[in-house]
Motif scaffolding. Structure first.
Motif, PDB file in Angstrom:
ATOM      1  N   ARG A   9       0.861  -1.175   0.000  1.00  0.00           N
ATOM      2  CA  ARG A   9       0.000   0.000   0.000  1.00  0.00           C
ATOM      3  C   ARG A   9       0.901   1.228   0.000  1.00  0.00           C
ATOM      4  NH1 ARG A   9      -5.000  -1.283   4.171  1.00  0.00           N
ATOM      5  NH2 ARG A   9      -5.394  -3.437   3.488  1.00  0.00           N
ATOM      6  N   ILE A  10       0.915   1.941  -1.113  1.00  0.00           N
ATOM      7  CA  ILE A  10       1.844   3.052  -1.295  1.00  0.00           C
ATOM      8  C   ILE A  10       1.062   4.348  -1.428  1.00  0.00           C
ATOM      9  CG2 ILE A  10       3.709   3.961  -2.721  1.00  0.00           C
ATOM     10  CD1 ILE A  10       4.104   1.093  -3.793  1.00  0.00           C
ATOM     11  N   ASP A  28      10.178   9.101  -0.904  1.00  0.00           N
ATOM     12  CA  ASP A  28      10.329   8.506   0.425  1.00  0.00           C
ATOM     13  C   ASP A  28       9.214   7.539   0.770  1.00  0.00           C
ATOM     14  OD1 ASP A  28      12.632   9.941   0.742  1.00  0.00           O
ATOM     15  OD2 ASP A  28      11.755  11.486   2.040  1.00  0.00           O
ATOM     16  N   ASP A  29       8.115   7.562   0.014  1.00  0.00           N
ATOM     17  CA  ASP A  29       7.013   6.639   0.270  1.00  0.00           C
ATOM     18  C   ASP A  29       7.168   5.325  -0.482  1.00  0.00           C
ATOM     19  OD1 ASP A  29       5.646   8.354   1.997  1.00  0.00           O
ATOM     20  OD2 ASP A  29       4.554   9.327   0.370  1.00  0.00           O
ATOM     21  N   LEU A  30       8.113   5.255  -1.395  1.00  0.00           N
ATOM     22  CA  LEU A  30       8.342   4.015  -2.132  1.00  0.00           C
ATOM     23  C   LEU A  30       9.029   2.988  -1.239  1.00  0.00           C
ATOM     24  CD1 LEU A  30       9.671   5.413  -5.530  1.00  0.00           C
ATOM     25  CD2 LEU A  30       7.422   4.432  -5.088  1.00  0.00           C
ATOM     26  N   PRO A  31       8.813   1.687  -1.491  1.00  0.00           N
ATOM     27  CA  PRO A  31       9.610   0.677  -0.788  1.00  0.00           C
ATOM     28  C   PRO A  31      11.087   0.976  -0.986  1.00  0.00           C
ATOM     29  CG  PRO A  31       7.845  -0.361  -2.048  1.00  0.00           C
ATOM     30  CD  PRO A  31       7.852   1.085  -2.439  1.00  0.00           C
ATOM     31  N   GLU A  32      11.881   0.739   0.016  1.00  0.00           N
ATOM     32  CA  GLU A  32      13.290   1.135  -0.021  1.00  0.00           C
ATOM     33  C   GLU A  32      14.008   0.595  -1.253  1.00  0.00           C
ATOM     34  OE1 GLU A  32      17.219   1.228   2.903  1.00  0.00           O
ATOM     35  OE2 GLU A  32      15.291   0.491   3.647  1.00  0.00           O
ATOM     36  N   ALA A  33      13.670  -0.625  -1.658  1.00  0.00           N
ATOM     37  CA  ALA A  33      14.346  -1.241  -2.803  1.00  0.00           C
ATOM     38  C   ALA A  33      14.006  -0.549  -4.108  1.00  0.00           C
ATOM     39  CB  ALA A  33      13.970  -2.721  -2.891  1.00  0.00           C
ATOM     40  N   ALA A  34      12.942   0.259  -4.116  1.00  0.00           N
ATOM     41  CA  ALA A  34      12.504   0.920  -5.353  1.00  0.00           C
ATOM     42  C   ALA A  34      12.815   2.411  -5.361  1.00  0.00           C
ATOM     43  CB  ALA A  34      11.008   0.704  -5.545  1.00  0.00           C
ATOM     44  N   ARG A  35      13.597   2.880  -4.417  1.00  0.00           N
ATOM     45  CA  ARG A  35      13.907   4.305  -4.357  1.00  0.00           C
ATOM     46  C   ARG A  35      15.056   4.697  -5.268  1.00  0.00           C
ATOM     47  NH1 ARG A  35      13.304   5.116   2.227  1.00  0.00           N
ATOM     48  NH2 ARG A  35      11.118   4.367   2.309  1.00  0.00           N
ATOM     49  N   GLU A  36      15.782   3.735  -5.757  1.00  0.00           N
ATOM     50  CA  GLU A  36      16.906   4.006  -6.642  1.00  0.00           C
ATOM     51  C   GLU A  36      16.639   3.397  -8.007  1.00  0.00           C
ATOM     52  OE1 GLU A  36      19.276   6.031  -5.781  1.00  0.00           O
ATOM     53  OE2 GLU A  36      18.472   6.194  -3.741  1.00  0.00           O
ATOM     54  N   PRO A  37      17.288   3.932  -9.051  1.00  0.00           N
ATOM     55  CA  PRO A  37      17.090   3.383 -10.394  1.00  0.00           C
ATOM     56  C   PRO A  37      17.445   1.907 -10.454  1.00  0.00           C
ATOM     57  CG  PRO A  37      18.300   5.457 -10.479  1.00  0.00           C
ATOM     58  CD  PRO A  37      18.236   5.064  -9.038  1.00  0.00           C
TER      59      PRO A  37
END
Length: 400
Positions: A9-10, A28-37
């Motif tokens: 839930r994002i 900052d609301d993205l899952p940590e693994a999806a915060r970078e390219p």
């Protein structure tokens, strides 16, 4: 029986910006693994939109199955002291598994300022009771500055208003946009050094295998050709182009050859995975036509006609970044755009006709040591929040 992880839930806001719409997310609301390219971020965003969809409907996602609605935006507090927010745009392919990060979306640029204010990324002391807020945006895809002037009423973003934008059904509040130094990337505004080039193309594209083109990096890399050279008059609507697969293949082949000439790809085959850029547009001198809404556009209402391709289809209106390219090209003497607008002298602003109606865009250019550069392009858009809450995405997408 194997268990299944619950959906993610994002927090997200679904917004219209100009004649486009998409899902806006705080980084900052993205899952940590999806915060970078990388593949995890791309997989998450494709699943959010509902791509790849072999049915080209986006039934199982937030996308709208068109180039104007298959979009995602990631916003964060800027790392630059000269900017308020960093804005990253992703154009999600509909039936293929990739996200194109090669350019900006000028239409959704108009929604970034309102989103930043709504999301608490602009300090409250910057927001007046009434007036406007200047939001300085760093466009991370092309590393350029956009300044948005967002209207404020009673301390909140004003969304309702009487500003009408052809291609949008209802009026809204006007948002002014200034694209600073809009020449794309670090290359020259005219990558070949010429304001008009001759492209060698297959005979099936154009008889004789040669066509004149203006190749420009401004707003977004764009290839301009004359409508007449393709057998068109510049008044075409979507069905005139998009209903014919052979026509779409012909125009895509032309786009690929233009991309190669601009140095954006090294082999023609690479164009298939770079659908967002460059854009292909065809121009013509003014003539009257009936827009897709039924509105009559008279010859005297416009300076020129422009039709543009986006993600392999004729756009229903005009991409904001392509509008920047139109404005800049019209300001430079000798381009095919300035020729279509009535002469070689260049113009500081033009009103052009597109399938949904008309749009005014302005630009300032200068020539230094024989090289043209653009200092600013301006236009007005509108934006509105359509829905806010949390978008749900199956958690197994993070295992991609």
């Amino acid at each position: 029986m194997a268990g299944f992880a619950p959906q993610l839930r994002i927090p997200a806001i679904y917004m219209r910006g100009g004649t486009s719409k998409g899902t806006f997310l705080r980084k900052d609301d993205l899952p940590e693994a999806a915060r970078e390219p990388g593949p995890v971020r791309d997989a998450l965003l494709m699943r959010l939109v509902g791509s790849p969809d072999p049915y080209a409907k986006h039934t199982d996602g937030m996308g709208g199955a068109t180039s104007s609605t298959s979009k995602v935006v990631i916003v964060s507090a800027s790392e630059s002291p000269d900017h308020d927010v960093d804005y990253l745009f992703g154009q999600v392919a509909i039936d293929k598994a990739f996200v194109d990060w090669s350019g900006n979306c000028g239409n959704l640029s108009s929604a970034v300022g309102p989103f930043a204010i709504e999301s608490g990324l602009i300090p409250p002391e910057r927001i007046p009771a009434d007036g406007e807020v200047e939001v300085r945006i760093w466009q991370a895809n092309i590393e350029k500055t956009i300044v948005a002037r967002v209207p404020i009423q009673d301390g909140q973003v004003q969304e309702s208003g009487d500003f009408e934008l052809d291609g949008v059904a209802f009026p809204a509040a006007e948002i002014g946009l200034a694209f600073k130094d809009p020449a794309d990337g670090e290359g020259r505004m005219f990558p070949t050094g010429q304001v008009v080039d001759e492209l060698e193309v297959p005979e099936e594209v154009v008889s004789g295998g040669r066509i004149q083109a203006t190749l420009i990096n401004a707003g977004i890399p764009t290839i301009f050709v004359r409508a007449a050279d393709l057998g068109y008059d510049g008044t075409e609507l979507q069905d005139d182009i998009n209903s014919d697969p052979a026509t779409l293949d012909r125009l895509e082949t032309l786009r690929a050859h233009g991309a190669l000439k601009m140095g954006l790809i090294s082999r023609l085959e690479e164009a298939a995975n770079r659908q967002h850029t460059p854009k292909l547009a065809f121009v013509a001198s003014p003539r009257g036509y009936r827009a897709s809404s039924g509105k009559q556009i008279d010859e005297g209402d416009i300076d020129l006609l422009v039709r543009a391709m986006s993600m392999g289809k004729l756009h229903h209106a005009m991409m904001g970044t392509a509008a920047v390219a139109i404005g800049v090209a019209a300001a430079v003497p000798g381009t095919l755009v300035s020729q279509a607008a009535g002469g070689d002298e260049g113009r500081s602003s033009v009103v052009f006709g597109h399938p949904s109606g008309t749009l005014r865009v302005g630009a300032r250019v200068e020539q230094l040591d024989g090289e043209w550069t653009a200092t600013e392009a301006t236009m007005s858009r509108s934006a509105r929040i359509l829905m806010e809450g949390k978008v749900r995405v199956p958690a197994d997408v993070l295992d991609s």
